[in-house]
Design an enzyme around this catalytic site. Sequence first.
Site, mmCIF file in Angstrom:
data_model
loop_
_atom_site.group_PDB
_atom_site.id
_atom_site.type_symbol
_atom_site.label_atom_id
_atom_site.label_comp_id
_atom_site.label_asym_id
_atom_site.label_seq_id
_atom_site.Cartn_x
_atom_site.Cartn_y
_atom_site.Cartn_z
ATOM 1 N N ASP A 107 0.853 -1.188 0.000
ATOM 2 C CA ASP A 107 0.000 0.000 0.000
ATOM 3 C C ASP A 107 0.890 1.240 0.000
ATOM 4 O O ASP A 107 2.082 1.154 0.316
ATOM 5 C CB ASP A 107 -0.946 0.005 1.213
ATOM 6 C CG ASP A 107 -2.235 0.795 0.928
ATOM 7 O OD1 ASP A 107 -2.313 1.462 -0.120
ATOM 8 O OD2 ASP A 107 -3.162 0.732 1.759
ATOM 9 N N ASP A 108 0.311 2.371 -0.362
ATOM 10 C CA ASP A 108 1.115 3.601 -0.384
ATOM 11 C C ASP A 108 1.480 4.054 1.027
ATOM 12 O O ASP A 108 2.588 4.500 1.279
ATOM 13 C CB ASP A 108 0.397 4.715 -1.178
ATOM 14 C CG ASP A 108 -1.044 4.962 -0.750
ATOM 15 O OD1 ASP A 108 -1.549 4.268 0.156
ATOM 16 O OD2 ASP A 108 -1.684 5.862 -1.342
ATOM 17 N N ASP A 111 -1.910 4.862 7.959
ATOM 18 C CA ASP A 111 -2.199 6.065 8.761
ATOM 19 C C ASP A 111 -2.702 5.630 10.136
ATOM 20 O O ASP A 111 -1.927 5.451 11.074
ATOM 21 C CB ASP A 111 -3.222 6.925 7.996
ATOM 22 C CG ASP A 111 -3.499 8.266 8.648
ATOM 23 O OD1 ASP A 111 -3.525 8.325 9.887
ATOM 24 O OD2 ASP A 111 -3.710 9.266 7.939
HETATM 25 O O1 LIG Z 1 -4.284 3.466 7.847
HETATM 26 P P1 LIG Z 1 -5.596 4.025 7.422
HETATM 27 O O2 LIG Z 1 -6.066 5.141 8.326
HETATM 28 O O3 LIG Z 1 -6.654 2.996 7.220
HETATM 29 O O4 LIG Z 1 -5.379 4.779 6.018
HETATM 30 C C1 LIG Z 1 -4.561 4.291 4.990
HETATM 31 C C2 LIG Z 1 -5.349 4.065 3.731
HETATM 32 O O5 LIG Z 1 -5.990 5.298 3.314
HETATM 33 C C3 LIG Z 1 -5.742 5.525 1.933
HETATM 34 O O6 LIG Z 1 -6.674 4.848 1.110
HETATM 35 P P2 LIG Z 1 -8.155 5.409 0.835
HETATM 36 O O7 LIG Z 1 -9.106 4.729 1.763
HETATM 37 O O8 LIG Z 1 -8.141 6.905 0.875
HETATM 38 O O9 LIG Z 1 -8.484 4.923 -0.633
HETATM 39 P P3 LIG Z 1 -7.607 5.048 -1.986
HETATM 40 O O10 LIG Z 1 -6.414 4.148 -1.812
HETATM 41 O O11 LIG Z 1 -8.514 4.569 -3.058
HETATM 42 O O12 LIG Z 1 -7.205 6.493 -2.165
HETATM 43 C C4 LIG Z 1 -4.363 4.924 1.723
HETATM 44 O O13 LIG Z 1 -4.161 4.589 0.349
HETATM 45 C C5 LIG Z 1 -4.392 3.687 2.588
HETATM 46 O O14 LIG Z 1 -4.933 2.573 1.885
HETATM 47 N N1 LIG Z 2 -3.245 11.074 0.275
HETATM 48 C C1 LIG Z 2 -3.363 10.622 1.546
HETATM 49 N N2 LIG Z 2 -4.296 9.699 1.839
HETATM 50 C C2 LIG Z 2 -4.363 9.275 3.130
HETATM 51 N N3 LIG Z 2 -5.194 8.380 3.700
HETATM 52 C C3 LIG Z 2 -4.891 8.326 5.020
HETATM 53 N N4 LIG Z 2 -3.885 9.165 5.323
HETATM 54 C C4 LIG Z 2 -3.538 9.776 4.149
HETATM 55 C C5 LIG Z 2 -2.546 10.764 3.817
HETATM 56 O O1 LIG Z 2 -1.763 11.261 4.636
HETATM 57 N N5 LIG Z 2 -2.511 11.140 2.493
HETATM 58 MG MG LIG Z 3 -5.785 3.165 -0.057
#
Ligand SMILES: O=P(O)(O)OC[C@H]1O[C@H](OP(=O)(O)OP(=O)(O)O)[C@H](O)[C@@H]1O
Ligand SMILES: Nc1nc2[nH]cnc2c(=O)[nH]1
Ligand SMILES: [Mg+2]
Length: 173
Positions: A107-108, A111
């Site tokens: 994952d990127d 958080d």
């Molecule tokens: O540790 P956490 O608080 O759960 O947050 C982390 C997740 O939040 C973001 O995804 P998002 O749900 O925004 O979806 P996306 O990847 O489609 O942008 C990010 O890419 C992680 O997958």
């Molecule tokens: N782009 C982005 N997405 C998130 N989702 C949870 N935390 C983050 C953050 O710091 N940046």
């Molecule tokens: Mg995500």
Amino acid sequence: MTDKTLTAEERAGRAFPVSWDQFHRDCRALTWRLNEVGPFAAIIAITRGGLVPAAIVARELGVRVIDTVGIASYDHTRQGELNILKAISEDTLKLGGGTGKGLLIVDDLVDTGKTAQLVREMLPDAHFATVYAKPKGRPLVDTFITEVSQDTWIFFPWDTALSFAPPLRDGAA
Ligand SMILES: O=P(O)(O)OC[C@H]1O[C@H](OP(=O)(O)OP(=O)(O)O)[C@H](O)[C@@H]1O
Ligand SMILES: Nc1nc2[nH]cnc2c(=O)[nH]1
Ligand SMILES: [Mg+2]
């Protein structure tokens, strides 16, 4: 309730903008660490954010079996319910012996760790890697590259665009 008058950066406190170049370098650095842990039979990207790092890691590690698990919870900077939009495929589950052994989840970022927790429950023996980690989610990640503070909002290159920045003496922070 979300205060729509505030930008994502103002709501989070600090901003950490990441360029494509920086992101590519951080993903390559992640791969160097993962290369010590593998080999991996397949990579599972947590979409959407995990797609770009998973592509870079897969290229560097020579992994050609890629699956996705689709999870979304954020509406800009506010986290809501976690929604599983796409489950891990049966083929991938079989490849990891049902528990994820020998599989790599990418994952990127992590958080709060809620997304990571949910995927870890699906594949408890898989290796979990992210490019960035905030303190709350850090214990859930096996390998990451850069830690940022909990009040930092990371801006990824696919979510941003180049724009004019006013000179410092005109009031820019
Ligand atoms: O540790 P956490 O608080 O759960 O947050 C982390 C997740 O939040 C973001 O995804 P998002 O749900 O925004 O979806 P996306 O990847 O489609 O942008 C990010 O890419 C992680 O997958
Ligand atoms: N782009 C982005 N997405 C998130 N989702 C949870 N935390 C983050 C953050 O710091 N940046
Ligand atoms: Mg995500």
